[in-house]
Write a protein that holds these residues in place. Structure first.
Motif, PDB file in Angstrom:
ATOM      1  N   THR A 101       9.725  39.327  61.201  1.00 22.52           N
ATOM      2  CA  THR A 101       8.574  40.037  60.660  1.00 22.52           C
ATOM      3  C   THR A 101       8.609  40.212  59.146  1.00 22.52           C
ATOM      4  O   THR A 101       7.544  40.241  58.520  1.00 22.52           O
ATOM      5  CB  THR A 101       8.489  41.429  61.307  1.00 22.52           C
ATOM      6  OG1 THR A 101       9.686  42.159  61.002  1.00 22.52           O
ATOM      7  CG2 THR A 101       8.373  41.297  62.819  1.00 22.52           C
ATOM      8  N   SER A 102       9.817  40.335  58.563  1.00 22.57           N
ATOM      9  CA  SER A 102       9.879  40.699  57.150  1.00 22.57           C
ATOM     10  C   SER A 102       9.802  39.469  56.250  1.00 22.57           C
ATOM     11  O   SER A 102      10.432  38.435  56.510  1.00 22.57           O
ATOM     12  CB  SER A 102      11.180  41.454  56.877  1.00 22.57           C
ATOM     13  OG  SER A 102      11.297  41.705  55.491  1.00 22.57           O
ATOM     14  N   ASP A 103       9.040  39.602  55.198  1.00 19.91           N
ATOM     15  CA  ASP A 103       8.942  38.525  54.213  1.00 19.91           C
ATOM     16  C   ASP A 103      10.199  38.434  53.346  1.00 19.91           C
ATOM     17  O   ASP A 103      10.420  37.421  52.682  1.00 19.91           O
ATOM     18  CB  ASP A 103       7.730  38.754  53.308  1.00 19.91           C
ATOM     19  CG  ASP A 103       6.436  38.471  54.053  1.00 19.91           C
ATOM     20  OD1 ASP A 103       6.488  37.719  55.049  1.00 19.91           O
ATOM     21  OD2 ASP A 103       5.398  39.010  53.644  1.00 19.91           O
ATOM     22  N   ALA A 104      10.995  39.486  53.333  1.00 20.56           N
ATOM     23  CA  ALA A 104      12.152  39.503  52.450  1.00 20.56           C
ATOM     24  C   ALA A 104      13.170  38.446  52.837  1.00 20.56           C
ATOM     25  O   ALA A 104      13.999  38.063  52.005  1.00 20.56           O
ATOM     26  CB  ALA A 104      12.802  40.888  52.469  1.00 20.56           C
ATOM     27  N   PHE A 105      13.102  37.972  54.053  1.00 14.30           N
ATOM     28  CA  PHE A 105      14.069  36.968  54.494  1.00 14.30           C
ATOM     29  C   PHE A 105      13.528  35.542  54.344  1.00 14.30           C
ATOM     30  O   PHE A 105      14.182  34.593  54.762  1.00 14.30           O
ATOM     31  CB  PHE A 105      14.479  37.211  55.952  1.00 14.30           C
ATOM     32  CG  PHE A 105      15.353  38.408  56.124  1.00 14.30           C
ATOM     33  CD1 PHE A 105      16.613  38.447  55.548  1.00 14.30           C
ATOM     34  CD2 PHE A 105      14.933  39.500  56.860  1.00 14.30           C
ATOM     35  CE1 PHE A 105      17.430  39.545  55.702  1.00 14.30           C
ATOM     36  CE2 PHE A 105      15.737  40.600  57.020  1.00 14.30           C
ATOM     37  CZ  PHE A 105      16.985  40.622  56.442  1.00 14.30           C
ATOM     38  N   ARG A 106      12.328  35.405  53.777  1.00 18.44           N
ATOM     39  CA  ARG A 106      11.805  34.059  53.510  1.00 18.44           C
ATOM     40  C   ARG A 106      12.422  33.547  52.216  1.00 18.44           C
ATOM     41  O   ARG A 106      12.798  34.321  51.343  1.00 18.44           O
ATOM     42  CB  ARG A 106      10.266  34.079  53.387  1.00 18.44           C
ATOM     43  CG  ARG A 106       9.584  34.782  54.538  1.00 18.44           C
ATOM     44  CD  ARG A 106       9.838  34.071  55.858  1.00 18.44           C
ATOM     45  NE  ARG A 106       9.507  34.938  56.989  1.00 18.44           N
ATOM     46  CZ  ARG A 106       8.280  35.063  57.489  1.00 18.44           C
ATOM     47  NH1 ARG A 106       7.295  34.389  56.962  1.00 18.44           N
ATOM     48  NH2 ARG A 106       8.066  35.863  58.514  1.00 18.44           N
ATOM     49  N   GLN A 107      12.459  32.246  52.106  1.00 20.27           N
ATOM     50  CA  GLN A 107      13.010  31.647  50.896  1.00 20.27           C
ATOM     51  C   GLN A 107      12.160  32.006  49.698  1.00 20.27           C
ATOM     52  O   GLN A 107      10.930  32.048  49.789  1.00 20.27           O
ATOM     53  CB  GLN A 107      13.094  30.124  51.053  1.00 20.27           C
ATOM     54  CG  GLN A 107      14.214  29.694  51.976  1.00 20.27           C
ATOM     55  CD  GLN A 107      14.163  28.211  52.281  1.00 20.27           C
ATOM     56  OE1 GLN A 107      13.367  27.494  51.693  1.00 20.27           O
ATOM     57  NE2 GLN A 107      15.005  27.773  53.203  1.00 20.27           N
ATOM     58  N   LEU A 108      12.814  32.236  48.578  1.00 20.03           N
ATOM     59  CA  LEU A 108      12.093  32.563  47.363  1.00 20.03           C
ATOM     60  C   LEU A 108      11.396  31.314  46.843  1.00 20.03           C
ATOM     61  O   LEU A 108      11.962  30.227  46.823  1.00 20.03           O
ATOM     62  CB  LEU A 108      13.063  33.105  46.308  1.00 20.03           C
ATOM     63  CG  LEU A 108      13.751  34.435  46.680  1.00 20.03           C
ATOM     64  CD1 LEU A 108      14.728  34.829  45.603  1.00 20.03           C
ATOM     65  CD2 LEU A 108      12.703  35.520  46.875  1.00 20.03           C
ATOM     66  N   ASN A 148      24.508  36.177  55.346  1.00 21.71           N
ATOM     67  CA  ASN A 148      25.217  37.219  54.612  1.00 21.71           C
ATOM     68  C   ASN A 148      24.784  38.608  55.068  1.00 21.71           C
ATOM     69  O   ASN A 148      25.610  39.524  55.159  1.00 21.71           O
ATOM     70  CB  ASN A 148      24.966  37.048  53.111  1.00 21.71           C
ATOM     71  CG  ASN A 148      25.754  35.899  52.528  1.00 21.71           C
ATOM     72  OD1 ASN A 148      26.967  35.837  52.664  1.00 21.71           O
ATOM     73  ND2 ASN A 148      25.053  34.976  51.885  1.00 21.71           N
ATOM     74  N   ALA A 149      23.515  38.757  55.346  1.00 23.92           N
ATOM     75  CA  ALA A 149      23.031  40.061  55.791  1.00 23.92           C
ATOM     76  C   ALA A 149      23.627  40.423  57.142  1.00 23.92           C
ATOM     77  O   ALA A 149      24.084  41.551  57.353  1.00 23.92           O
ATOM     78  CB  ALA A 149      21.502  40.036  55.874  1.00 23.92           C
ATOM     79  N   ASP A 203      15.293  32.133  54.891  1.00 26.23           N
ATOM     80  CA  ASP A 203      16.430  31.925  53.989  1.00 26.23           C
ATOM     81  C   ASP A 203      17.706  32.136  54.801  1.00 26.23           C
ATOM     82  O   ASP A 203      18.237  33.248  54.895  1.00 26.23           O
ATOM     83  CB  ASP A 203      16.345  32.908  52.827  1.00 26.23           C
ATOM     84  CG  ASP A 203      17.337  32.573  51.715  1.00 26.23           C
ATOM     85  OD1 ASP A 203      18.351  31.916  52.012  1.00 26.23           O
ATOM     86  OD2 ASP A 203      17.075  32.965  50.571  1.00 26.23           O
ATOM     87  N   SER A 211      13.582  42.084  62.615  1.00 29.10           N
ATOM     88  CA  SER A 211      13.019  42.038  61.266  1.00 29.10           C
ATOM     89  C   SER A 211      13.114  40.640  60.656  1.00 29.10           C
ATOM     90  O   SER A 211      12.403  40.340  59.700  1.00 29.10           O
ATOM     91  CB  SER A 211      13.737  43.042  60.362  1.00 29.10           C
ATOM     92  OG  SER A 211      15.038  42.582  60.038  1.00 29.10           O
ATOM     93  N   LEU A 238      20.784  33.766  53.224  1.00 28.30           N
ATOM     94  CA  LEU A 238      20.613  35.210  53.055  1.00 28.30           C
ATOM     95  C   LEU A 238      20.786  35.943  54.375  1.00 28.30           C
ATOM     96  O   LEU A 238      21.445  36.980  54.453  1.00 28.30           O
ATOM     97  CB  LEU A 238      19.225  35.496  52.476  1.00 28.30           C
ATOM     98  CG  LEU A 238      18.888  36.961  52.237  1.00 28.30           C
ATOM     99  CD1 LEU A 238      19.675  37.480  51.046  1.00 28.30           C
ATOM    100  CD2 LEU A 238      17.395  37.154  52.040  1.00 28.30           C
ATOM    101  N   PHE A 284      17.520  44.532  63.343  1.00 26.67           N
ATOM    102  CA  PHE A 284      17.731  43.514  62.304  1.00 26.67           C
ATOM    103  C   PHE A 284      17.222  42.157  62.766  1.00 26.67           C
ATOM    104  O   PHE A 284      16.482  41.466  62.041  1.00 26.67           O
ATOM    105  CB  PHE A 284      19.214  43.457  61.957  1.00 26.67           C
ATOM    106  CG  PHE A 284      19.595  42.293  61.090  1.00 26.67           C
ATOM    107  CD1 PHE A 284      19.353  42.310  59.724  1.00 26.67           C
ATOM    108  CD2 PHE A 284      20.200  41.178  61.643  1.00 26.67           C
ATOM    109  CE1 PHE A 284      19.709  41.238  58.933  1.00 26.67           C
ATOM    110  CE2 PHE A 284      20.564  40.107  60.853  1.00 26.67           C
ATOM    111  CZ  PHE A 284      20.312  40.133  59.495  1.00 26.67           C
TER     112      PHE A 284
END
Lengths: 212, 212
Positions: free
Chosen positions: B204-211, B165-166, B159, B201, B162, B198
């Motif tokens: 590795t992190s799924d939180a940054f994948r598109q919803l 902005n982060a 994303d 991540s 996202l 950052f």
DNA sequence: GCAATCATACATTCATGTATGTATAATCAA
DNA sequence: TTGATTATACATACATGAATGTATGATTGC
């Protein structure tokens, strides 16, 4: 036309605080005069000087309407007994982000505090208290992450001090940037996603381990 | 005792800007009068009004001494041709953190810009330009991360909005918090570590994948 | 009747912008 | 080279407006 009941007096006081939020947010704290607030509220400076000592006192009262409920929230979160302190911390932050997006008072006061005022001594004891609040906040965050390390939720060699500074910078930076551009992203949804990813990276990234 | 050579005139002009950094940082922009700066610089307001149009113009010139060299740096980093855009971005940020910790002008001007001034229209066209600079900056960051996705350095379903902005919130929040408490951590070393984590991540992190 | 809740009026201070003065450097004529 | 002229680089003086704080007045609830 002079109001006299105690109810009506409290009404004008709250109206003055509401108006102060608006005018401060538009013109900045130091650029707004008490006459601006008074006329915008439909009264004269006499009303302001009756309810408040001066502009700093008015500013202080305006902040209190946000600070006091906020302290209740953070104080209500039992810190040491909670099973997952990181999840609790994220939950608190998510609530703050939710509050700022839904409560106009929170939105405006944070906007003023972050972008529309100067943190210098002219504001009186406000800066000192802000410093104390920040120290308290830092200690609380420190305890939370230390607690997470002790419970095995974070690696044993986690650089807690680094994590604390990173969390404070990140969570505050997200809020601050959103206040500057509220349309840039969804604070509640995306802000929480950002910090959630941060929490996740604490376990996975070597950058948060203590330096050899 | 009136200086007359062009050299001496430039000297007083620079001295005025140096003094403005100090006084602004101490008292805040709107609280400092031109008489404050003049007396602190050992001249009178006449010198200020000779070199600058007014306080906003002086403030603008003070920012230019930092903005101009900063733009050279960011412009010098070829964006599209670089092999690892994320590493280049991190390198640029590391240089900024290094500059702020070592160059007193950078330190003071950023301190003033972030914590000692109000971003309202009273500063004239400064706010407008800041908005334009931020938009340009956002576009540049956006291109960098999109480029990283296309090169396979980041997951295809990242994303990007996202992440942009982060990154902006994080990198700026780190700098801003350090300016408030320069002793809290080492900006150059730890700030770079934070952003490096950052960057890591993002993969590795799924939180940054598109919803979905 | 008194005291609360404002509005009004006034004095003071203060920052700004400008106008003017002034001494020197730069320029140029002779 | 030198003397006069002009523009530069400020300092000083002044006028203006504006914000503050306070003092006083007016009205009404209790």
């Amino acid at each position: 036309m002079v109001r006299k009941t105690r109810e009506a007096a409290l009404e004008t006081r709250n109206a003055l605080l509401d108006t102060a939020e608006l005018v401060f947010s538009e013109k900045g704290v130091s650029a707004t005069t008490l006459a601006d607030i008074a006329s915008a509220a439909g009264v004269t400076r006499g009303a302001i000087y009756w309810h408040f000592k001066n502009k700093a006192d008015l500013f202080d009262a305006m902040c209190d309407r946000v600070r006091l409920p906020l302290e209740e929230i953070t104080a209500a979160s039992a810190e040491d007994e909670v099973a997952d302190p990181l999840a609790a911390l994220l939950g608190n932050l998510e609530y703050l982000y939710h509050k700022v997006t839904t409560d106009e008072h929170f939105y405006r006061v944070f906007d003023v505090l972050f972008n529309k005022c100067e943190f210098v001594d002219s504001l009186g004891p406000i800066v000192e208290r802000d410093t104390r609040v920040r120290e308290q906040f830092r200690l609380r965050i420190q305890r939370i992450f230390s607690n997470a390390v002790q419970r095995g939720l974070l690696p044993a060699d986690t650089d807690v001090a680094l994590v604390v500074n990173a969390y404070m910078a990140y969570s505050k930076g997200i809020l601050r940037n959103w206040l500057l551009e509220p349309g840039a992203f969804d604070l509640h949804r995306d802000g929480t996603r950002m910090v959630a990813a941060f929490m996740e990276s604490l376990r996975t990234s070597d950058a948060f381990r203590q330096l050899g």
